[in-house]
Design a protein around this motif. Structure first.
Motif, short mmCIF file in Angstrom:
data_model
loop_
_atom_site.label_atom_id
_atom_site.label_comp_id
_atom_site.label_asym_id
_atom_site.label_seq_id
_atom_site.Cartn_x
_atom_site.Cartn_y
_atom_site.Cartn_z
N PHE A 1 3.72 7.91 -4.38
CA PHE A 1 4.98 8.03 -5.46
C PHE A 1 4.28 7.90 -6.79
O PHE A 1 5.32 7.92 -7.81
CB PHE A 1 5.64 6.61 -4.82
CG PHE A 1 6.67 6.88 -3.86
CD1 PHE A 1 7.73 7.64 -3.87
CD2 PHE A 1 6.39 6.29 -2.52
CE1 PHE A 1 8.58 7.85 -2.86
CE2 PHE A 1 7.13 6.51 -1.44
CZ PHE A 1 8.45 7.37 -1.73
N VAL A 2 3.10 7.56 -7.06
CA VAL A 2 2.57 7.65 -8.34
C VAL A 2 1.69 8.72 -8.43
O VAL A 2 1.04 8.96 -9.60
CB VAL A 2 1.52 6.37 -8.61
CG1 VAL A 2 2.46 5.15 -8.17
CG2 VAL A 2 0.57 6.50 -7.54
N GLY A 3 1.85 9.95 -7.67
CA GLY A 3 0.92 10.85 -7.96
C GLY A 3 1.39 12.42 -7.21
O GLY A 3 2.25 13.03 -7.92
N ILE A 4 1.52 12.31 -6.06
CA ILE A 4 2.04 13.81 -5.70
C ILE A 4 3.51 13.88 -5.78
O ILE A 4 4.04 15.17 -5.88
CB ILE A 4 1.49 14.08 -3.96
CG1 ILE A 4 2.22 13.06 -3.19
CG2 ILE A 4 -0.09 13.93 -3.97
CD1 ILE A 4 1.93 13.47 -1.70
N ILE A 5 4.33 13.01 -5.44
CA ILE A 5 5.62 13.02 -5.58
C ILE A 5 6.28 13.53 -7.27
O ILE A 5 6.87 14.45 -7.29
CB ILE A 5 6.70 11.99 -5.26
CG1 ILE A 5 6.19 11.42 -3.94
CG2 ILE A 5 7.66 12.03 -5.60
CD1 ILE A 5 6.44 12.69 -2.87
N PRO B 1 3.52 7.27 -17.36
CA PRO B 1 3.03 8.57 -17.55
C PRO B 1 2.80 9.11 -16.54
O PRO B 1 2.22 10.52 -16.37
CB PRO B 1 1.71 8.31 -18.68
CG PRO B 1 1.50 6.84 -18.21
CD PRO B 1 2.80 6.13 -17.90
N ALA B 2 2.55 8.54 -15.43
CA ALA B 2 2.01 9.08 -14.03
C ALA B 2 0.68 10.09 -14.12
O ALA B 2 0.78 11.44 -13.79
CB ALA B 2 3.03 9.85 -13.20
N PRO B 3 -0.49 9.50 -14.73
CA PRO B 3 -1.49 10.64 -15.08
C PRO B 3 -2.01 11.39 -13.86
O PRO B 3 -2.34 12.44 -13.92
CB PRO B 3 -2.49 9.78 -15.63
CG PRO B 3 -2.33 8.24 -15.28
CD PRO B 3 -0.82 8.34 -15.08
N THR B 4 -2.08 10.64 -12.69
CA THR B 4 -2.67 11.03 -11.64
C THR B 4 -1.75 12.29 -10.92
O THR B 4 -2.41 13.37 -10.18
CB THR B 4 -2.77 10.29 -10.27
OG1 THR B 4 -1.52 9.62 -10.15
CG2 THR B 4 -3.91 9.22 -10.67
N ALA B 5 -0.52 12.51 -11.24
CA ALA B 5 0.23 13.53 -11.18
C ALA B 5 -0.19 15.15 -11.79
O ALA B 5 -0.23 15.94 -10.83
CB ALA B 5 1.86 13.17 -11.55
N TYR B 6 -0.60 14.92 -12.99
CA TYR B 6 -1.19 15.85 -13.51
C TYR B 6 -2.36 16.29 -12.99
O TYR B 6 -2.83 17.49 -13.03
CB TYR B 6 -1.13 15.55 -15.12
CG TYR B 6 -0.02 15.37 -15.83
CD1 TYR B 6 0.91 16.83 -16.27
CD2 TYR B 6 0.32 14.19 -16.30
CE1 TYR B 6 2.04 16.40 -16.75
CE2 TYR B 6 1.78 14.16 -16.75
CZ TYR B 6 2.52 15.12 -17.07
OH TYR B 6 3.79 15.11 -17.80
N THR C 1 0.66 -1.27 0.13
CA THR C 1 0.05 0.02 0.10
C THR C 1 0.68 1.33 -0.02
O THR C 1 0.29 2.44 -0.52
CB THR C 1 -0.84 0.02 1.21
OG1 THR C 1 -1.85 -1.28 0.98
CG2 THR C 1 -1.90 1.31 1.25
N MET C 2 1.96 1.07 0.56
CA MET C 2 2.76 2.41 0.81
C MET C 2 3.12 3.18 -0.68
O MET C 2 3.24 4.57 -0.58
CB MET C 2 4.27 1.95 1.50
CG MET C 2 5.05 3.17 1.81
SD MET C 2 4.52 4.53 2.70
CE MET C 2 3.75 3.48 4.22
N THR D 1 12.34 9.00 -17.08
CA THR D 1 11.75 10.01 -16.80
C THR D 1 10.34 9.96 -16.41
O THR D 1 9.61 9.19 -16.88
CB THR D 1 11.82 11.06 -18.02
OG1 THR D 1 13.32 11.25 -18.38
CG2 THR D 1 11.45 12.55 -17.51
N ILE D 2 10.10 10.55 -15.23
CA ILE D 2 8.85 10.30 -14.74
C ILE D 2 8.18 11.77 -14.52
O ILE D 2 8.83 12.54 -13.70
CB ILE D 2 8.68 9.69 -13.40
CG1 ILE D 2 9.37 8.19 -13.41
CG2 ILE D 2 7.52 9.64 -12.68
CD1 ILE D 2 9.51 7.48 -12.13
N PRO D 3 7.27 12.30 -15.13
CA PRO D 3 6.42 11.17 -16.05
C PRO D 3 7.14 11.15 -17.42
O PRO D 3 7.87 11.93 -17.77
CB PRO D 3 4.91 12.13 -16.41
CG PRO D 3 4.80 12.99 -15.09
CD PRO D 3 6.28 13.56 -14.66
N SER D 4 6.71 10.05 -18.19
CA SER D 4 7.32 9.80 -19.40
C SER D 4 6.26 8.70 -20.20
O SER D 4 5.60 8.04 -19.52
CB SER D 4 8.66 9.21 -19.57
OG SER D 4 8.58 7.83 -18.84
#
Length: 581
Positions: A46-50, A468-473, A39-40, A461-464
């Motif tokens: 690490f998939v969103g806010i970072i 893509p890490a869509p939740t970051a956007y 869960t961490m 490269t993250i996102p790439s």
């Protein structure tokens, strides 16, 4: 995650004669520890806010990118690692013992463990609710106790009733793991394998219409289930086949289609954000109403001294002093660490304390939603926290994202761990032993998650396009909107119309679930629909294939006498696909 952890833990334990066979209670503690570990990455963002903090720009955000070092990532993980654990422990008595909420995934995991260990199916609290509630995961729910065959002895079934998955589980896991791993390795040397043009090279290059035959995505689609993957692909069609060309043709998104700044991908993100927020608000309304009723019932029962009988002796429960002391220490420690990482200019200490308190309230809502529907609306809860901090610390994008992340972490972690506590309750595992497992898993995952993220960040490269890490956007876009109020041309009108439509559909889905309609699971999910906007087509199509496999397999298994075996077999295959890549 609970199902896969219980299954893989059972299979791996069989390789170690000194600990095999596990008891069902040991399997519960094992999968609890595994879930706390897994869960961490989600709870710590690490998939969103970072990644979102790394996308900051001086112009629109007023701050330079915030890139965490390994030590900072470990510190941030420590700050949010235990909040959800201490939040979940006291909720067990209210939600599981008193109100007997179903927690469908936790109940299904208990049934799976009982099957693997040749135990009688557990007595299910609120079985009628379980049959009434649609389970959104892709597995076929195992039969309830009234459908089980008579048991010869209390702790063992006849040898003829041993499920098939106990015999061929390793074979299924092995070939699915190896096939997925081999395809991934082959794609490393031949990248075109994961970027196959669907409608010619021009559409693939300019409009991003490619297909990735990733078996990991297929496995995820199997776990999600056909209705969810169908909603995702409907969103893909609307977003990438209609709105993306429209925004480009009209000049609303003049940049490259793949650009999140001035391209079509960034333009349709705002429409996806409106859909997600609209569904989150509508979905939370019945949860808030039921939460208020629960508080009323709790107040009435306390006034009349009508306490439900606790099923576990005191020595097996988590003491209240541990919970109160742990919560206080977690908030104090987390506030200090967040201040050390981001500084007072990023988020003020009082704001961090308030974020933890908001997170505890949102965690209560998330746990109730999860117990009733098997869906934890953490994305919507995080957006509510962002909205609150737009007023509490206005104009500060870092504070907005970090505060939302702190609040979401508690709701995410508490919800996942409550599923495990439900499993333990049904199989009579020690809540204190599960608490120890949750603490151990969370501690280990602090270092595993931070190290894994740093390794991925160095290699990619993250996102790439690969990550893509869509939740970051989504996090960053909402924070920017709350700071500047600026939207791309014409996006506001489409946000309004799609938000209204999402509200109507979400209300219809909530109503359909409430009246036990057989069509409830086929009403599109707004969140999954929006994810189809956020992800490029190559991600969604492979998951649809997995959903179709799950649909076919569930129909096939329902016609077999050993339908329990079929249900577990598809979980094994999906897990192998995901683990192999």
């Amino acid at each position: 995650m609970s199902l896969q952890s219980a299954l893989l833990g059972y299979l791996l334990a069989r390789l170690i004669p000194s600990i095999s066979p596990l008891t069902p209670q040991e399997n519960v503690v094992l999968q609890t520890t595994a879930v706390a570990t897994g869960t961490m990455p989600l709870a710590a963002g690490f998939v969103g806010i970072i990644p979102a903090l790394g996308l900051l720009e001086r112009g629109p955000d007023g701050q330079d990118p915030v890139v965490l070092t390994w030590a900072s990532a470990v510190g941030w993980s420590c700050a949010v690692a235990y909040f959800g654990v201490f939040l979940a422990a006291p909720l067990r008595k209210q939600t599981i013992i008193k109100e007997k909420l179903v927690f469908p995934s936790g109940t299904a995991t208990a049934q799976l463990i009982s099957v693997m260990h040749r135990q009688p199916p557990p007595k299910i609290d609120g079985a009628s609710s379980l049959r009434r509630r649609p389970v959104p995961q892709g597995y076929t729910q195992l039969a309830a106790e009234e459908n089980a065959q008579p048991i010869a002895q209390e702790d063992q079934v006849p040898e003829d009733d041993v499920p098939v998955e106990l015999e061929n589980g390793w074979a299924l896991l092995g070939w699915s793991f190896l096939s997925s791993g081999a395809l991934t390795l082959l794609a490393y040397f031949f990248p075109i394998l994961f970027s196959i043009p669907l409608f010619g090279r021009r559409l693939a290059r300019k409009w991003l219409w490619t297909f990735s035959p990733s078996l990991s995505y297929v496995g995820q689609g199997i776990i999600m289930g056909f209705p969810t993957t169908l909603s995702m692909n409907l969103g893909m069609i609307v977003g990438w086949a209609i709105l993306s060309p429209l925004s480009k043709h009209k000049g609303w998104a003049p940049g490259p289609v793949s650009s999140m700044g001035n391209g079509a991908r960034g333009w349709i993100l705002w429409v996806a954000l409106a859909i997600m927020c609209a569904e989150a608000v509508v979905s939370l309304v019945p949860v808030i109403v039921e939460f208020a009723r629960g508080l009323q019932r709790l107040w009435y029962s306390s006034k009349n001294d009508e306490e439900e009988e606790e099923t576990e002796p005191e020595e097996r429960r988590v003491p209240t002093s541990w919970v109160l002391g742990g919560m206080a220490a977690t908030i104090l420690f987390g506030t200090i660490v967040v201040w050390m990482i981001f500084g007072a200019a990023g988020i003020r200490p009082w704001a961090t304390v308030l974020a933890f308190l908001i997170g505890s309230v949102l965690g209560l809502l998330g746990v109730r939603a999860l117990g009733e529907t098997d869906l934890n609306p953490v994305s919507g809860l995080g957006k509510l926290a962002q909205l609150a901090f737009a007023f509490l610390q206005p104009g500060n994008v870092v504070a907005n994202i970090v505060a939302g992340g702190v609040a979401e972490a508690g709701a995410q972690q508490a919800g996942d761990l409550m599923q495990d506590l439900k499993t333990g309750h049904l199989l009579h595992a020690s809540p204190r032993a599960q608490f120890y497992g949750q603490m151990i898993g969370s501690t280990l995952s602090i270092f595993v998650s931070a190290t894994a993220y740093q390794l991925y960040a160095k290699a990619y490269t993250i996102p790439s396009p690969a990550f893509p890490a869509p939740t970051a956007y989504v996090w960053l876009s909402l924070a920017r909107l709350l700071r500047n109020g600026n939207l791309p041309p014409k996006s506001g009108e489409f946000m309004l119309w799609f938000g209204v439509a999402a509200t109507i559909v979400a209300a219809a889905k909530v109503r359909a679930v409430a009246v036990d309609s057989k069509w409830a699971r086929w009403i599109p999910s707004g969140v999954a629909f929006a994810i189809g906007f956020l992800n490029t087509p190559n991600f969604s199509i492979a998951r649809l294939i997995g959903g179709l496999i799950e649909l076919w397999w569930s129909h096939r298994s329902s016609r077999r006498k050993d339908n329990k075996s079929g249900s577990v077999e598809i979980i094994i295959v999906a897990s192998g696909f995901v683990l192999g890549e």
